[in-house]
Design a protein around this motif. Structure first.
Motif, short mmCIF file in Angstrom:
data_model
loop_
_atom_site.label_atom_id
_atom_site.label_comp_id
_atom_site.label_asym_id
_atom_site.label_seq_id
_atom_site.Cartn_x
_atom_site.Cartn_y
_atom_site.Cartn_z
N ALA A 89 53.04 54.57 37.65
CA ALA A 89 51.79 54.23 36.97
C ALA A 89 52.04 53.36 35.75
O ALA A 89 51.31 52.39 35.50
N ILE A 90 53.08 53.68 34.98
CA ILE A 90 53.40 52.89 33.79
C ILE A 90 53.77 51.46 34.18
O ILE A 90 53.32 50.48 33.56
N LEU A 96 49.24 45.15 35.23
CA LEU A 96 47.79 44.91 35.23
C LEU A 96 47.18 44.78 33.84
O LEU A 96 45.96 44.70 33.73
N ARG A 97 48.00 44.71 32.81
CA ARG A 97 47.44 44.56 31.47
C ARG A 97 46.59 43.29 31.38
O ARG A 97 46.99 42.23 31.90
N PRO A 98 45.43 43.36 30.71
CA PRO A 98 44.52 42.20 30.70
C PRO A 98 45.05 41.01 29.90
O PRO A 98 44.79 39.86 30.25
N GLU A 99 45.78 41.26 28.82
CA GLU A 99 46.21 40.15 27.97
C GLU A 99 47.43 39.43 28.53
O GLU A 99 47.41 38.23 28.81
N GLY A 101 49.57 40.88 31.15
CA GLY A 101 50.08 41.50 32.36
C GLY A 101 50.60 40.48 33.36
O GLY A 101 50.11 39.35 33.41
N ALA A 102 51.57 40.90 34.15
CA ALA A 102 52.21 39.96 35.09
C ALA A 102 51.21 39.36 36.07
O ALA A 102 51.30 38.17 36.38
N LEU A 103 50.27 40.17 36.55
CA LEU A 103 49.33 39.66 37.55
C LEU A 103 48.46 38.54 36.99
O LEU A 103 48.31 37.47 37.60
N ASN A 104 47.89 38.74 35.81
CA ASN A 104 47.04 37.72 35.21
C ASN A 104 47.85 36.48 34.82
O ASN A 104 47.36 35.35 34.92
N VAL A 105 49.09 36.68 34.38
CA VAL A 105 49.95 35.54 34.03
C VAL A 105 50.24 34.70 35.26
O VAL A 105 50.20 33.46 35.23
N ILE A 106 50.53 35.37 36.38
CA ILE A 106 50.82 34.64 37.62
C ILE A 106 49.58 33.90 38.11
O ILE A 106 49.66 32.74 38.54
N LEU A 107 48.43 34.55 38.04
CA LEU A 107 47.20 33.89 38.47
C LEU A 107 46.94 32.63 37.64
O LEU A 107 46.56 31.58 38.18
N LYS A 108 47.17 32.72 36.35
CA LYS A 108 46.97 31.55 35.50
C LYS A 108 47.99 30.46 35.80
O LYS A 108 47.67 29.27 35.81
N ALA A 109 49.22 30.85 36.08
CA ALA A 109 50.29 29.88 36.34
C ALA A 109 50.06 29.09 37.62
O ALA A 109 50.47 27.93 37.71
N HIS A 117 41.43 39.18 35.26
CA HIS A 117 40.47 40.28 35.16
C HIS A 117 41.10 41.43 34.37
O HIS A 117 42.33 41.57 34.31
N ASN A 118 40.26 42.23 33.77
CA ASN A 118 40.70 43.48 33.16
C ASN A 118 40.69 44.54 34.25
O ASN A 118 39.73 45.29 34.42
N TRP A 119 41.77 44.60 35.00
CA TRP A 119 41.80 45.36 36.25
C TRP A 119 41.55 46.84 36.05
O TRP A 119 40.84 47.46 36.85
#
Length: 234
Positions: A89-90, A96-99, A101-109, A117-119
């Motif tokens: 979970a950690i 999934l962190r909104p600021e 987080g790896a997922l949002n960073v990859i999506l932006k890249a 998103h704030n998952w």
């Protein structure tokens, strides 16, 4: 002695009455039924995904690449079982962190910044994000059980069905599911127990929120017992 006995009987009656009132309250508690519904999703998805994945490993990948490769994939799927759920979970929470987080960073890249998103902070994605963790951790167990069960299915049944023109889904529905039904019941029961025991990921990531979108019975019981001090109801 008689006075003490009378007091004990009266206290027992009050406790029983309180128990009945708590039970009646529970049947009309929308928050409890929401928590129960969230747990049902954690039972159905790992069982169905594990069943389909095991059938594909056995009937498709095993035939095309050999049983050794299918066994290697089975072991790979089982590895998350040895990882504590809180640690998983950690790690997912970091991703999934909104600021940052790896997922949002990859999506932006990759030019998909609009999908950021704030998952875990949005009611429409929080439960799905928790489900990713639970399916990832629990998936190995159904895959192992179902693949072991498929060992007792006569391969000639698949061959005969294939010669008759049955596609993979038809073979899965009429042969696989019907023969390993006892194992499906066992896995469903085990996943039910595991889902009702889920606490660590909820406590670590969402505390049942936002709102009640990720609340489960174990965390609801904890919150009633320790946070609102409703000990009897908890």
């Amino acid at each position: 002695t008689s006075i003490s006995a009378s007091r004990g009987i009266a206290a027992s009656g009050r406790r029983n009455g309180s128990g009945w009132r708590n039970g009646a309250r529970l049947t009309t508690d929308e928050k409890f039924w929401t928590s129960f519904g969230n747990s049902v999703a954690m039972i159905v998805i790992p069982t169905l995904v594990g069943l389909v994945l095991a059938a594909m490993l056995f009937d498709l990948i095993g035939k095309k690449f050999g049983g050794g490769f299918a066994s290697f994939l089975r072991a790979t799927y089982y590895l998350p079982q040895i990882l504590p759920a809180v640690i998983a979970a950690i790690v997912i929470g970091w991703i999934l962190r909104p600021e940052n987080g790896a997922l949002n960073v990859i999506l932006k890249a990759v030019g998909l910044g609009s999908l950021q998103h704030n998952w875990l902070g949005s009611p429409d994605t929080a439960l799905a994000s928790i489900m990713v963790i639970m399916v990832w951790v629990q998936l190995g167990y159904p895959v192992v059980i179902f693949m072991a069960a498929l060992q007792r299915v006569n391969p000639e049944l698949y061959e005969a069905a294939e010669l008759d023109g049955a596609n993979w889904f038809q073979r899965f529905r009429w042969i696989t599911v019907s023969i390993i039904r006892p194992e499906i019941y066992v896995v469903s029961l085990t996943c039910t127990i595991a889902a009702l025991k889920v606490f660590g990921p909820i406590y670590t990531l969402t505390r049942g929120g936002p709102g009640t979108s990720t609340i489960v019975p174990s965390y609801y019981s904890y919150s009633e017992f320790f946070q609102t001090q409703q000990v009897g109801y908890g």
